[in-house]
Scaffold this active site. Structure first.
Site, mmCIF file in Angstrom:
data_model
loop_
_atom_site.group_PDB
_atom_site.id
_atom_site.type_symbol
_atom_site.label_atom_id
_atom_site.label_comp_id
_atom_site.label_asym_id
_atom_site.label_seq_id
_atom_site.Cartn_x
_atom_site.Cartn_y
_atom_site.Cartn_z
ATOM 1 N N GLU A 110 0.836 -1.194 0.000
ATOM 2 C CA GLU A 110 0.000 0.000 0.000
ATOM 3 C C GLU A 110 0.875 1.249 0.000
ATOM 4 O OE1 GLU A 110 -2.178 -0.842 3.568
ATOM 5 O OE2 GLU A 110 -2.969 -2.689 2.699
ATOM 6 N N LEU A 162 -6.081 -2.205 -0.708
ATOM 7 C CA LEU A 162 -5.899 -2.202 0.744
ATOM 8 C C LEU A 162 -6.268 -3.567 1.325
ATOM 9 C CD1 LEU A 162 -7.165 0.753 2.972
ATOM 10 C CD2 LEU A 162 -6.527 -1.494 3.822
ATOM 11 N N SER A 163 -5.412 -4.543 1.091
ATOM 12 C CA SER A 163 -5.682 -5.887 1.587
ATOM 13 C C SER A 163 -4.380 -6.605 1.849
ATOM 14 C CB SER A 163 -6.511 -6.661 0.558
ATOM 15 O OG SER A 163 -6.486 -8.036 0.870
ATOM 16 N N GLU A 164 -4.055 -6.734 3.084
ATOM 17 C CA GLU A 164 -2.816 -7.410 3.458
ATOM 18 C C GLU A 164 -2.884 -8.885 3.090
ATOM 19 O OE1 GLU A 164 -4.477 -5.261 5.281
ATOM 20 O OE2 GLU A 164 -3.065 -3.595 5.392
ATOM 21 N N GLN A 209 2.199 -1.922 5.740
ATOM 22 C CA GLN A 209 2.434 -0.520 6.109
ATOM 23 C C GLN A 209 2.840 -0.336 7.575
ATOM 24 O OE1 GLN A 209 -0.673 2.792 5.464
ATOM 25 N NE2 GLN A 209 0.467 2.609 3.567
ATOM 26 N N ILE A 215 -0.708 -6.304 9.928
ATOM 27 C CA ILE A 215 -0.338 -7.553 9.259
ATOM 28 C C ILE A 215 -1.325 -8.668 9.558
ATOM 29 C CG2 ILE A 215 1.071 -8.654 11.047
ATOM 30 C CD1 ILE A 215 3.209 -9.115 8.861
ATOM 31 N N PRO A 218 -4.525 -9.251 9.105
ATOM 32 C CA PRO A 218 -5.362 -9.832 8.040
ATOM 33 C C PRO A 218 -4.581 -10.822 7.173
ATOM 34 C CG PRO A 218 -5.700 -7.463 8.166
ATOM 35 C CD PRO A 218 -4.533 -7.779 9.073
ATOM 36 N N HIS A 231 -0.246 1.530 16.024
ATOM 37 C CA HIS A 231 0.883 1.934 15.182
ATOM 38 C C HIS A 231 2.179 1.784 15.975
ATOM 39 C CE1 HIS A 231 -2.553 3.975 13.270
ATOM 40 N NE2 HIS A 231 -1.870 3.932 12.147
HETATM 41 C C1 TPP Z 1 -5.684 -3.121 7.762
HETATM 42 C C2 TPP Z 1 -5.068 -1.790 7.529
HETATM 43 N N1 TPP Z 1 -4.166 -1.645 6.556
HETATM 44 C C3 TPP Z 1 -3.565 -0.460 6.350
HETATM 45 C C4 TPP Z 1 -3.868 0.621 7.104
HETATM 46 C C5 TPP Z 1 -3.179 1.967 6.873
HETATM 47 N N2 TPP Z 1 -4.151 2.926 6.334
HETATM 48 C C6 TPP Z 1 -4.776 3.804 7.128
HETATM 49 S S1 TPP Z 1 -5.896 4.708 6.304
HETATM 50 C C7 TPP Z 1 -5.556 3.936 4.853
HETATM 51 C C8 TPP Z 1 -6.306 4.319 3.620
HETATM 52 C C9 TPP Z 1 -7.794 4.223 3.781
HETATM 53 O O1 TPP Z 1 -8.440 4.705 2.654
HETATM 54 P P1 TPP Z 1 -10.001 4.836 2.574
HETATM 55 O O2 TPP Z 1 -10.626 3.580 3.094
HETATM 56 O O3 TPP Z 1 -10.364 5.221 1.185
HETATM 57 O O4 TPP Z 1 -10.405 5.967 3.610
HETATM 58 P P2 TPP Z 1 -10.052 7.514 3.552
HETATM 59 O O5 TPP Z 1 -8.790 7.714 4.298
HETATM 60 O O6 TPP Z 1 -9.951 7.898 2.123
HETATM 61 O O7 TPP Z 1 -11.196 8.188 4.229
HETATM 62 C C10 TPP Z 1 -4.554 2.998 5.033
HETATM 63 C C11 TPP Z 1 -3.985 2.160 3.951
HETATM 64 C C12 TPP Z 1 -4.809 0.428 8.129
HETATM 65 N N3 TPP Z 1 -5.162 1.424 8.934
HETATM 66 N N4 TPP Z 1 -5.394 -0.773 8.316
#
Ligand code: TPP
Ligand code: TPP
Ligand code: MG
Ligand code: MG
Lengths: 372, 324, 372, 324
Positions: free
Chosen positions: B29, B58-60, B82, B87, B89, B129
């Protein structure tokens, strides 16, 4: 983009309305033979299991046309990521029943070295029939990864990933189809909708209007096919494979079929499957159906069918007897293949296990020293 | 040799691997255009193109699952998760699949992939985090688990991990990303996996540690000089497969041991070190084997400086075992 | 079953073609006020973060109408499972900015006791705004569980689960929507398609034709709405909520909107978002758009707007100053709430931590003995 | 009192809980009409209807995620995961969510659910129907982990788990499902969590064990009488939160300890027992703390009898520590 009426090719009278399966006669008979093999393999395994000679087996009765029809659309250079109810695909591509029986007995000649339960096959030849994993759905994104790698390298390999109606609820289904859609990977997803996930009917599995439509969520076309019609399954799979090979991306095929047996030899489906369903599907048995086609096409008669059946049954019975003679894997197979090289701590555990077995008189000749 | 931060060393390691071997791919990601949220993959997409360094959905689960497939089919995927906290999932893909594929297929199929992920506290990241999940993975035969603590090792261990025929989880101590600097050789070199590093010589007490706890332990070691205690600091570097004999030799030679990690104590990695010693070196021990760890609670935010072991907590433990 | 054209209500001139939002005037103004609050809260947090007084914040600019419009469709007895970019829903329902500021500073009065990062709110009053979790998508099946429990008890509670375009790739999206479809749970799924998941545009996220269509995979109707049109969002959400409340099952809403800021205060969107996108969406700012409607309806004039904005800004600035005065949580908050009762091993760790803090002179007055 | 198998005791426990409290629900894959693949939920749907005992789609993530929601909203979900090997898709929901909800919400939201799942070897299930994953979960603050070994405890611990205000992972030793029988009181009773059970008194060596390793250890204890060694067997019953003081008392009192589990050794639960002793009771130890465990490999199929610790392996360890 999604079809809803299951495609059928073979009519009640064995006719195909002029459809050309694009297969030589020998190929058509090979498909027939593979279906007979599956059924014979099943029957023999059931007996072995009931007699306590193997621990477990997975019945395929009713699903043979889906397995063989789909497999027939692949080249030997393609990959298959099968479910545990797919070994007709291996038989079709020429895996020897003896190889499979070694696995059923988990013996020393089993490719998986007796580590997996029966029916969890792994073959690299004559086609990549990837090591079956029990966790449902995990293989789906892996199939996409294999396909993506092939594409990145400019190869025209196609990957077939097969799973059940229950498998569509898994994580791997979601991530796998989503990645394949975005990457336009050369994958064909085959959902074998056999009505049941162990004891759970499809209406407990999902409220969607069938399974093909799930492709919409990933930008993947969905096709529904009569899974008991070998030629129909072959037709849609071939179209999907060719599309994938040409760079057109993935397809989701839903093959509507029915599991005539239990989930496994440990399961009694009469506890939960309504009797009418068995009756309904009994009439739609894929083997007689394909027989009718072959007879109508002048490729088979009753005598030939009986002879072929006897021949494959004998081959499998012989394989079972041979596999049963092979002893268990050597003790060191517990410890090898965890890593490419044997780490010290596992080596030490192996040495202790060997010591103990030797003290107990359980070490076999040739096991003289721990060899890893 | 350039002086690089740990983050730069990782970036350099990735670039080196990608230059040396066209089958190395980097994905995850936000690793492409953005270069990763910590910038570990900065400029890789620019240099190697979007076919070799790319973003994923967005899929581990998908990231690791697809990486397994790519690895099965001859590529060298280096997937980024990330944050280690995210991790889980992919836990099934890692633990049930990557780690077991070689075994269950009798060696017919293998999954030599690398999963890189930042772990640990120190950035006020709260529960999700900041976690240190190494123990979850170290209980998984078939997996390798690597944790660098210096820029030199970060690059060398990463290159060794990418070359390794087995799946490797590469845990990057995010607290050290920009806070440590060191000399890093140019081009390709490898730090052999499953080897310990004596980060500081000493004869009275051995401190076993890894990742961000290495500088913390070194500082404690320096300070314990004041009380006349000569502390050896051993950086474990590879947690699985661990150099158990090396650990036991160090333990036997000082007879006094402290184990330090950020993760919660209960069933944490430190327990394995203590257990090895209790089983194979207890007769050499002149003091209890003391663990200095995160607490058995989720990771807090505002009070993270109380949660994270610091040199003073390590020092306390050193003094306790030294004066037992 | 799925709509594809985004529903719009508010026209360019502020007219609504006779649409009746079914809200008293005070309610309409309350919505407007909530949007102003979100924007002011954002602006102040950005300043605080840039000044190093808080660690982190999440910008909402551009998304306010989606948050507030959707929230306005719920009763106080309903539940919200928000994403981290949803706090307008809490403001709409009357959570005090001061409560939220306590969280931004992670101070001793924070409901979450300073354990979570800023923006990870949790409220039970005046509406259940469920503790925000960083892992993406995990809350979706939880929302379904809450809804299913309500239904089993015969309550008419509705649950709103909100997530982003990126969130649709998560495991929780797949399992949550699938379970809700099978159970016909009273849930409304709100996908805020703001174009980006951090730096990944939607075309890297999925190949599907938008997000509403993903409902098809679960037998759930999908509706697309202009997310910058408060009345449109309210309209589709209200319809979905009423349908759910009446036992009609779940709905998936896709609100098309745009994240005008970075992903968070740590992110610079100019590194990856094309400038045209900002320009395009700038013109579609949901606040002026709703202002136009209010003005056309005779409910607002420029002076009143300015005054209201000044008032909410002041309230939030005051809240920020107040929250900053509150000290950090007590040391024992590290150790409490892990379990309902404190187990011995955690108590011991707490005692040691307290000893150490006391020796360092870091224990605060009142911390005299470890109190748990 | 009826004499029941462990499986029947669990079925009885579920029925008792459902009769006593209408908010108790049982669900999972195949638990309804089929009554579960091991029949642990047999007849529950018949007695309580499909609203209280029902099948779910094939998604462990969904099962646990929905259970968390139900628990948040006042019900008492008892979710079944068909095999512990298949719990990993739910790992994120368990570890990131159920275990952390109370903490991260400052106690505003809680998830008092029970996840039941059969674990361990003994049924020729190979890699994926045999695993013992307790260590993965015991490293997770906020979770409780319970493992019964007798029918009496199975029912009493299950009822205590269902009554507990925190999320409980209830691991059922499938090897004992039908192989042990015992007296089980009718109606409701609870075995308090976080209490040990001395399964056999003895003064020379303490064997710590749980689940299916309890009968194995008891058999080894009986046999060691022949060599004049008087072995105490302690059934841990609740692994998290563990009665650490109880463990240490037993360890100190015999000065010789063996720890037995089926799971792989490295970073297994046994390491924590050894580590507790190495830190808090080392000065009482007269011998190394020896672990008898599964090997650090995946779980094999044909040779599972070599993989699983049996009484002879335990006996070896007892003799080693007794004669050290
Ligand atoms: C399982 C997981 N993977 C990665 C992340 C890191 N992360 C936080 S927000 C985000 C993007 C989310 O995008 P979206 O669902 O479109 O929501 P937006 O921020 O656009 O409102 C990521 C990859 C996380 N929080 N959880
Ligand atoms: C993750 C996971 N959960 C549960 C199981 C147990 N299990 C094995 S097969 C099966 C049903 C699968 O049904 P379906 O996908 O329809 O395939 P079919 O058996 O009908 O061919 C279940 C629940 C499993 N193997 N993996
Ligand atoms: Mg099925
Ligand atoms: Mg987004």
């Amino acid at each position: 983009m999604t079809t809803t009426e299951p495609l059928q090719v073979i009519q009640a009278d064995g006719g195909v309305n002029g459809y050309d399966p694009q297969m030589p006669e020998s190929e058509l008979l090979h498909c027939y033979r593979a279906m007979l093999q599956v059924r014979a393999f099943d029957a023999i395994c059931l007996k072995l299991q009931r007699a306590g000679r193997i621990g477990f087996s997975i019945p395929n009765e009713g699903i043979e046309a889906t397995q063989v029809g789909a497999a027939s659309a692949l080249r030997k250079s393609d990959w298959i990521f099968p479910s545990y109810r797919d070994f007709g695909m291996a038989l079709y591509h020429g895996v020897a029943p003896l190889e499979m029986m070694h696995n059923m007995f988990g013996n020393a000649r089993d490719g998986a070295k007796g580590r997996q339960m029966p029916v969890h096959f792994s073959f690299v030849e004559p086609i990549r029939f990837v090591s079956i994993s029990s966790p449902i759905g995990t293989h789906i994104p892996q199939a996409v990864g294999v396909a993506h790698a092939a594409r990145l390298r400019g190869e025209d390999t196609v990957v077939l990933a097969s799973f059940g109606d229950g498998g569509t609820s898994s994580l791997g289904f979601h991530s796998g189809l989503n990645f394949a859609g975005v990457w336009r990977s050369p994958v064909v997803f085959l959902c074998q909708n056999n009505g049941w996930a162990i004891s759970c009917p499809t209406e407990e599995q999902t409220a969607s209007d069938g399974f093909a439509i799930k492709g919409e969520a990933y930008g993947i076309p969905g096709v529904v096919v009569d899974g008991n019609d070998l030629l129909a399954v072959r037709k849609v799979t071939l179209a999907a494979v060719e599309r994938a090979r040409a760079g057109g991306g993935p397809t989701l095929i839903e093959a509507k079929t029915f599991r005539m047996g239990g989930h496994s030899t440990s399961d009694d489906p009469k506890r939960y499957v309504p009797a009418e369903q068995f009756e309904h599907w009994k009439k739609r048995d894929p083997i007689p159906r394909f027989e009718k086609f072959l007879q109508a096409a002048g490729l088979l008669d009753a005598a030939k069918a009986v002879a072929m059946n006897a021949e494959v049954t004998e081959e499998i019975a012989v394989a079972a007897r041979a596999a049963e003679q092979v002893g268990p894997p050597a003790l060191e197979t517990i410890f090898s293949d965890v890593y490419a090289a044997l780490p010290a701590h596992i080596r030490k555990q192996g040495e202790q296990a060997f010591d103990l077995a030797a003290r107990r008189g359980e070490a076999r000749s040739g096991d003289g020293t721990f060899p890893l | 040799m350039a002086t690089l931060t740990l983050l730069q060393a990782i970036n350099d390691g990735l670039r080196t691997a990608m230059r040396d071997d066209p089958s190395v791919l980097v994905f995850g990601e936000d690793v492409g255009k953005k270069g990763g949220v910590f910038l570990a993959t900065e400029n890789l997409q620019k240099e190697f193109g979007a076919k070799r360094c790319f973003d994923t959905p967005l899929s581990e689960d998908g990231i690791v699952g697809a990486a397994i497939g790519m690895a099965m089919n001859g590529l060298k995927p280096v997937a980024e998760i990330q944050f280690q906290d995210f991790i889980f999932p992919a836990f099934d893909q890692i633990v049930s699949e990557a780690a077991k594929l070689r075994y269950r297929s009798g060696g017919q199929y293998t999954a030599p992939l690398v999963i890189r992920t930042p772990y640990g506290g120190g950035i006020r990241g709260g529960l999700y985090h900041s976690q240190s999940g190494e123990a979850y993975f170290c209980h998984t035969p078939g997996l390798k688990v690597v944790v660098p603590s210096t820029p030199h090792d970060a690059k060398g261990l990463l290159l060794a991990s990418i070359a390794d025929p087995d799946p490797v989880l590469f845990l990057e101590p995010k607290a050290l990303y920009r806070s440590v600097k060191g000399e890093v050789p140019e081009g390709s070199y490898r730090v052999e996996l499953s080897t310990l590093r004596e980060a500081r010589a000493g004869k009275d007490v051995t401190v076993f540690c890894y990742g961000a706890m290495v500088p913390v332990s070194l500082k404690a070691a320096e300070e314990s000089l004041a009380s006349g205690i000569d502390v050896r600091v051993v950086d474990l570097r590879t947690l699985l497969p661990l150099d158990e004999e090396g650990v036991l030799e160090h333990a036997r030679s000082t007879g006094r041991v402290v184990v330090v990690h950020e993760a919660p104590r209960f069933c944490g990695f430190g327990a394995e070190i203590s257990a090895l010693i209790a089983e194979h070196a207890i007769e050499y021990m002149e003091a209890p084997v003391v663990r200095v760890t995160g607490f058995d609670t989720p990771f807090p935010n505002t009070l993270e400086h109380h949660y994270l072991p610091d040199h003073r907590r390590v020092l306390d433990a050193i003094e306790r075992v030294a004066h037992f």
